[in-house]
Design a protein around this motif. Structure first.
Motif, mmCIF file in Angstrom:
data_model
loop_
_atom_site.group_PDB
_atom_site.id
_atom_site.type_symbol
_atom_site.label_atom_id
_atom_site.label_comp_id
_atom_site.label_asym_id
_atom_site.label_seq_id
_atom_site.Cartn_x
_atom_site.Cartn_y
_atom_site.Cartn_z
ATOM 1 N N GLU A 293 5.810 -8.374 25.640
ATOM 2 C CA GLU A 293 4.627 -8.689 24.831
ATOM 3 C C GLU A 293 3.573 -9.407 25.679
ATOM 4 O O GLU A 293 2.390 -9.087 25.627
ATOM 5 C CB GLU A 293 5.013 -9.553 23.633
ATOM 6 N N HIS B 243 3.019 -3.677 30.852
ATOM 7 C CA HIS B 243 1.801 -3.970 30.066
ATOM 8 C C HIS B 243 1.276 -5.318 30.506
ATOM 9 O O HIS B 243 1.997 -6.291 30.364
ATOM 10 C CB HIS B 243 2.174 -3.975 28.589
ATOM 11 N N TRP C 134 -7.067 -6.378 32.258
ATOM 12 C CA TRP C 134 -7.520 -6.603 30.873
ATOM 13 C C TRP C 134 -8.485 -7.782 30.893
ATOM 14 O O TRP C 134 -8.317 -8.697 31.720
ATOM 15 C CB TRP C 134 -6.288 -6.937 29.997
ATOM 16 N N ASN D 12 -6.632 -1.877 30.063
ATOM 17 C CA ASN D 12 -6.550 -2.140 28.620
ATOM 18 C C ASN D 12 -7.943 -2.494 28.088
ATOM 19 O O ASN D 12 -8.593 -3.404 28.620
ATOM 20 C CB ASN D 12 -5.598 -3.331 28.406
ATOM 21 N N GLU D 13 -8.403 -1.745 27.104
ATOM 22 C CA GLU D 13 -9.602 -2.126 26.323
ATOM 23 C C GLU D 13 -10.869 -2.293 27.160
ATOM 24 O O GLU D 13 -11.613 -3.245 26.966
ATOM 25 C CB GLU D 13 -9.322 -3.424 25.555
ATOM 26 N N HIS E 16 -2.822 -0.746 15.908
ATOM 27 C CA HIS E 16 -2.850 -1.935 15.037
ATOM 28 C C HIS E 16 -3.581 -1.526 13.764
ATOM 29 O O HIS E 16 -4.799 -1.632 13.672
ATOM 30 C CB HIS E 16 -3.563 -3.101 15.734
ATOM 31 N N TRP F 281 2.105 -11.248 15.811
ATOM 32 C CA TRP F 281 0.841 -11.839 16.286
ATOM 33 C C TRP F 281 -0.177 -11.889 15.149
ATOM 34 O O TRP F 281 -1.067 -12.728 15.146
ATOM 35 C CB TRP F 281 0.300 -11.039 17.482
HETATM 36 C C1 GLA Z 1 -3.917 -6.191 22.368
HETATM 37 C C2 GLA Z 1 -3.066 -6.244 23.625
HETATM 38 C C3 GLA Z 1 -1.665 -6.702 23.340
HETATM 39 C C4 GLA Z 1 -1.613 -7.853 22.369
HETATM 40 C C5 GLA Z 1 -2.402 -7.500 21.155
HETATM 41 C C6 GLA Z 1 -2.373 -8.564 20.107
HETATM 42 O O1 GLA Z 1 -3.658 -5.115 21.603
HETATM 43 O O2 GLA Z 1 -3.014 -5.015 24.289
HETATM 44 O O3 GLA Z 1 -1.060 -7.068 24.530
HETATM 45 O O4 GLA Z 1 -2.112 -8.994 22.988
HETATM 46 O O5 GLA Z 1 -3.738 -7.287 21.549
HETATM 47 O O6 GLA Z 1 -1.808 -9.729 20.487
#
Ligand code: GLA
Length: 371
Positions: A78, A115, A119, A167-168, A246, A339
């Protein structure tokens, strides 16, 4: 047969029926979800895709470990591999938690997703600054990113089979392509392709993913596709798209989800759902203003029902696209902790997973395994 015999026979028959029905009712228990080797999510889905889950190193030392082994065949750390956790100081890597997750995966024959390599969040402060606290140059930042990626990817070579490399990086603003992060401000878009290249050099066998959220939004999806088309055209080693997933009881719709898969399929990349959870609260802006104790935040029977249906719909679609879909990973193990308990409202309890806080399968669990 005389009257007495008839009465006696019917009485005996009725008694027998009543006894059998009661026996069936009382003997019926929902199937145990955790018997090793059978009845786990991973077993129901063995002909479709691996079923993963995001974990902390701590969870592996609790009663959750048994559930992990019986239900899942893939893990994602995580937080343990995020840059601020694994590389908190320039000269120091903190391998402890990531190593223990990797060892657990190996020991239990589970896949491991890495992961994440670059980011805008959970990036350590030092990476953007020089010794006097000034912002570093593009050259310095790219060199630091290269060192980070090379060191981390090499360490987990052979155990991590797929990395969320970037990521993102796509913006949520309608008219903006890239997120205006420190990475972007200092390096421009170049850091993205470099990250993929360096990850590939460090482990040529690893599958490399671009990971993001809200791909069901057509504007954002188009930008993601534009990024990936550009990378592919330049020969950058990118192998897949991670849809975080999500989601909530009110989105996505089946149509949105199918359209997202259809569009991404045109890129000929692998797809994975990398961070699945389904909030029991509808995604609405006013939710952010409410207080944690607000009755609007209860897990009502109506919300439970919508969650069951939403999970069922999502997995129906996942199975439909299982030729391209090579993994589905849940973000957290059970409703004991998510989370979402702190997002978007701090302290608001959510129930977004398939197991309850006692680690028992919820009704939503049965809705995804009975197909
Ligand atoms: C994003 C990240 C995850 C996690 C989520 C919520 O989606 O990729 O690693 O941190 O946010 O916590």
């Amino acid at each position: 047969m005389n009257n007495f015999h008839m009465k006696y026979t019917s009485f005996a028959a009725i008694t027998l029926i009543v006894i059998s029905v009661s026996f069936c009712c009382f003997a019926y228990r929902p199937q145990p979800a955790a018997a090793p080797g059978t009845g786990g999510l991973k077993d129901y889905y063995k002909n479709y895709f691996p079923i993963g889950v995001a974990v902390s190193a701590r969870a592996l030392r609790t009663d959750e470990a048994g559930l992990l082994i019986s239900q899942f065949n893939s893990l994602t750390p995580e937080n343990a591999m995020k840059m601020s956790v694994i590389h908190p100081r320039e000269q120091w890597y903190n391998w402890k938690d990531a190593d223990s997750i990797a060892a657990f995966a190996r020991r239990n024959g589970m896949k491991l997703r890495g992961h994440t390599l670059v980011w805008h969040r959970q990036a350590p402060e030092w990476i953007f600054k020089d010794a006097s606290g000034q912002q570093v140059s593009k050259e310095v930042l790219l060199q630091r990113l290269k060192d980070h990626i090379t060191t981390v990817v090499k360490r987990y070579k052979g155990v991590v089979y797929a990395w969320d490399v970037a990521n993102e990086v796509i913006s949520d603003q309608r008219d903006e392509m890239y997120r205006n992060s420190p990475w972007y401000q200092i390096c421009g878009e170049e850091f993205i392709e470099k990250a993929f290249q360096w990850a590939h050099e460090a482990d040529p066998e690893a599958l490399l993913f671009y990971n993001d959220y809200n791909e069901i939004n057509p504007v954002k999806r188009k930008k993601i596709m534009q990024l990936l088309t550009g990378l592919i055209a330049k020969g950058v080693p990118v192998h897949g798209i991670g849809l975080q997933g999500h989601w909530a009881i009110n989105e996505p719709s089946k149509e949105q989800l199918e359209k997202t898969f259809e569009d991404f399929l045109t890129l000929n990349l692998k797809l994975q759902v990398t961070e699945l959870d389904i909030s029991v609260y509808a995604k609405e802006h006013e939710m952010r203003e409410r207080q944690p104790g607000d009755s609007a935040f209860a897990f009502t029977a109506a919300r439970e029902q919508r969650q069951i249906e939403q999970f069922r719909m999502c997995f129906d679609v996942f199975r439909k696209y299982s030729n391209a879909l090579t993994g589905v990973t849940f973000w957290n193990i059970s409703d004991r902790y998510s989370w979402l308990d702190n997002f978007p409202v701090r302290g608001r309890k959510d129930y977004p997973l398939l197991f309850d806080k006692d680690l028992q399968p919820k009704k939503a669990f049965w809705s995804v395994v009975r197909f």
